[in-house]
Scaffold this motif. Structure first.
Motif, PDB file in Angstrom:
ATOM      1  N   GLN A  79       0.859  -1.178   0.000  1.00  0.00           N
ATOM      2  CA  GLN A  79       0.000   0.000   0.000  1.00  0.00           C
ATOM      3  C   GLN A  79       0.900   1.235   0.000  1.00  0.00           C
ATOM      4  N   ALA A 123      -0.120  -4.411   2.619  1.00  0.00           N
ATOM      5  CA  ALA A 123      -1.574  -4.289   2.649  1.00  0.00           C
ATOM      6  C   ALA A 123      -2.199  -5.629   2.975  1.00  0.00           C
ATOM      7  N   TRP A 168      -2.083   0.949  -4.562  1.00  0.00           N
ATOM      8  CA  TRP A 168      -1.596  -0.338  -4.076  1.00  0.00           C
ATOM      9  C   TRP A 168      -1.001  -1.106  -5.247  1.00  0.00           C
TER      10      TRP A 168
END
Length: 109
Positions: A38, A108, A43
């Motif tokens: 991220q 992430a 992302w």
């Protein structure tokens, strides 16, 4: 400039730079392969096949690889590869371009 997310990081001073560990090729591969990062406004997935999916509002497919001790990416239709040194501080990864442009990311997944 590539589609790779660019976010300039401002370091507090020389002591902040010392907290970062320079990553070698094996560490870069282990840190990215099969993972999702991220960035500030995007992302990116790093697939084991060498494909990468970057999304800052829409999907952009490219390729990634580790060459020597650098992360490299290619974004079609260009056939040029852009390479970045990488550093790590805990769970934060830092991509450092040849002109010292810096992009930071966290996991992430």
């Amino acid at each position: 400039m590539t589609r790779f997310a660019l976010m300039t990081a401002v370091l507090a001073g020389p002591s902040a730079a010392e907290d970062w560990s320079v990553m070698d090729g094996a560490e870069i591969r282990a840190a990215l392969e099969g993972r999702t990062l991220q960035y500030a406004n995007a992302w990116q997935e790093f697939r084991t096949s060498g494909r990468t999916l970057y999304n800052a509002g829409q999907d952009s497919w490219g390729y990634w690889r580790v060459q020597e001790d650098q992360y490299c990416s290619q974004w079609p239709p260009s056939d040029l590869w852009a390479c970045y040194a990488m550093d790590r501080r805990g769970d934060v990864l830092r991509f450092v371009g040849e002109r010292d442009d810096i992009t930071e990311a966290v996991y992430a997944d």
